[in-house]
Scaffold this motif. Sequence first.
Motif, PDB file in Angstrom:
ATOM      1  N   ARG A   1       0.830  -1.212   0.000  1.00 23.37           N
ATOM      2  CA  ARG A   1       0.000   0.000   0.000  1.00 23.37           C
ATOM      3  C   ARG A   1       0.859   1.254   0.000  1.00 23.37           C
ATOM      4  NH1 ARG A   1      -4.564   0.069   4.574  1.00 23.37           N
ATOM      5  NH2 ARG A   1      -4.434   2.281   4.021  1.00 23.37           N
ATOM      6  N   ALA A   2       0.531   2.167  -0.883  1.00 29.45           N
ATOM      7  CA  ALA A   2       1.289   3.421  -0.975  1.00 29.45           C
ATOM      8  C   ALA A   2       1.082   4.296   0.258  1.00 29.45           C
ATOM      9  CB  ALA A   2       0.887   4.179  -2.234  1.00 29.45           C
ATOM     10  N   ASP A   3      -0.081   4.197   0.903  1.00 30.17           N
ATOM     11  CA  ASP A   3      -0.363   5.063   2.048  1.00 30.17           C
ATOM     12  C   ASP A   3      -0.102   4.397   3.396  1.00 30.17           C
ATOM     13  OD1 ASP A   3      -2.500   3.274   1.989  1.00 30.17           O
ATOM     14  OD2 ASP A   3      -3.995   4.784   2.521  1.00 30.17           O
ATOM     15  N   ALA A   4       0.478   3.203   3.387  1.00 22.95           N
ATOM     16  CA  ALA A   4       0.758   2.483   4.632  1.00 22.95           C
ATOM     17  C   ALA A   4       2.264   2.380   4.841  1.00 22.95           C
ATOM     18  CB  ALA A   4       0.151   1.080   4.594  1.00 22.95           C
ATOM     19  N   THR A   5       2.632   2.201   6.095  1.00 25.24           N
ATOM     20  CA  THR A   5       4.036   1.978   6.457  1.00 25.24           C
ATOM     21  C   THR A   5       4.108   0.720   7.309  1.00 25.24           C
ATOM     22  OG1 THR A   5       4.520   4.334   6.430  1.00 25.24           O
ATOM     23  CG2 THR A   5       6.040   2.928   7.657  1.00 25.24           C
ATOM     24  N   VAL A   6       5.038  -0.156   6.963  1.00 28.03           N
ATOM     25  CA  VAL A   6       5.288  -1.356   7.755  1.00 28.03           C
ATOM     26  C   VAL A   6       6.758  -1.322   8.140  1.00 28.03           C
ATOM     27  CG1 VAL A   6       5.244  -3.874   7.836  1.00 28.03           C
ATOM     28  CG2 VAL A   6       3.526  -2.644   6.493  1.00 28.03           C
ATOM     29  N   LEU A   7       7.001  -1.412   9.438  1.00 21.82           N
ATOM     30  CA  LEU A   7       8.363  -1.365   9.964  1.00 21.82           C
ATOM     31  C   LEU A   7       8.738  -2.705  10.579  1.00 21.82           C
ATOM     32  CD1 LEU A   7       8.218   2.080  11.803  1.00 21.82           C
ATOM     33  CD2 LEU A   7       9.122   1.596   9.515  1.00 21.82           C
ATOM     34  N   CYS A   8      10.006  -3.031  10.490  1.00 17.04           N
ATOM     35  CA  CYS A   8      10.558  -4.228  11.125  1.00 17.04           C
ATOM     36  C   CYS A   8      11.646  -3.810  12.109  1.00 17.04           C
ATOM     37  CB  CYS A   8      11.200  -5.152  10.094  1.00 17.04           C
ATOM     38  SG  CYS A   8      10.044  -5.953   9.000  1.00 17.04           S
ATOM     39  N   ALA A   9      11.657  -4.461  13.244  1.00 17.39           N
ATOM     40  CA  ALA A   9      12.787  -4.353  14.169  1.00 17.39           C
ATOM     41  C   ALA A   9      13.614  -5.607  13.955  1.00 17.39           C
ATOM     42  CB  ALA A   9      12.301  -4.266  15.609  1.00 17.39           C
TER      43      ALA A   9
ATOM     44  N   GLY B   1      13.322  -3.334  24.831  1.00 18.54           N
ATOM     45  CA  GLY B   1      13.306  -2.075  24.099  1.00 18.54           C
ATOM     46  C   GLY B   1      12.838  -2.153  22.660  1.00 18.54           C
ATOM     47  N   VAL B   2      12.480  -3.342  22.186  1.00 15.18           N
ATOM     48  CA  VAL B   2      12.052  -3.495  20.793  1.00 15.18           C
ATOM     49  C   VAL B   2      10.742  -2.752  20.544  1.00 15.18           C
ATOM     50  CG1 VAL B   2      11.358  -5.146  19.008  1.00 15.18           C
ATOM     51  CG2 VAL B   2      13.258  -5.693  20.549  1.00 15.18           C
ATOM     52  N   GLY B   3       9.757  -2.980  21.392  1.00 15.09           N
ATOM     53  CA  GLY B   3       8.463  -2.301  21.226  1.00 15.09           C
ATOM     54  C   GLY B   3       8.606  -0.793  21.334  1.00 15.09           C
ATOM     55  N   THR B   4       9.413  -0.346  22.273  1.00 14.12           N
ATOM     56  CA  THR B   4       9.644   1.097  22.424  1.00 14.12           C
ATOM     57  C   THR B   4      10.292   1.669  21.177  1.00 14.12           C
ATOM     58  OG1 THR B   4       9.800   0.921  24.823  1.00 14.12           O
ATOM     59  CG2 THR B   4      10.841   2.838  23.806  1.00 14.12           C
TER      60      THR B   4
END
Length: 153
Positions: free
Chosen positions: A51-59, A93-96
């Motif tokens: 999705r162009a309007d979404a952001t998905v982040l990985c730790a 600290g991953v969630g933070t």
Amino acid sequence: MIRTATPADLDAMVRLHAEARATYYSGHLPEEEYAGEAGRSRGGWARAIDRADATVLCAEQDGTLTGIAAYAPRDGAMHLSQLHVSPAHWRKGVGTALHDACVAAWRRDGVAEARLEVFVHNLRAQAFYAARGWTPDPDRSRTGSHLMLILLP
């Protein structure tokens, strides 16, 4: 390290998501309601990445996916739809780090408010969000089995 997710992350994301869901739904919902949804979960994560309007982040730590987060605009506000940390990495600290990355992006982009839903029995997540300034949504406090929270970044 926090980075943007790619399609190559999908298998690890689905495993982490399933593992996290099992920790907070277990004992509160029948297992068939949350287990065995890998296909649907994979499709949802793939759509979010595309999705162009979404952001998905990985730790990631030492090449291992330790957490994931996803957000996109919905109904006039930013919506944090997912934030999961592998239980083996809780309280490290991953969630933070994921949360801080989301909030920093929202501030940079001028987001006025963010919302999320948290499972009513997931007291760990509720405490996590409360400690970071999330409060009950004054317009909608609950939807089904989830509490609605709001943050004004």
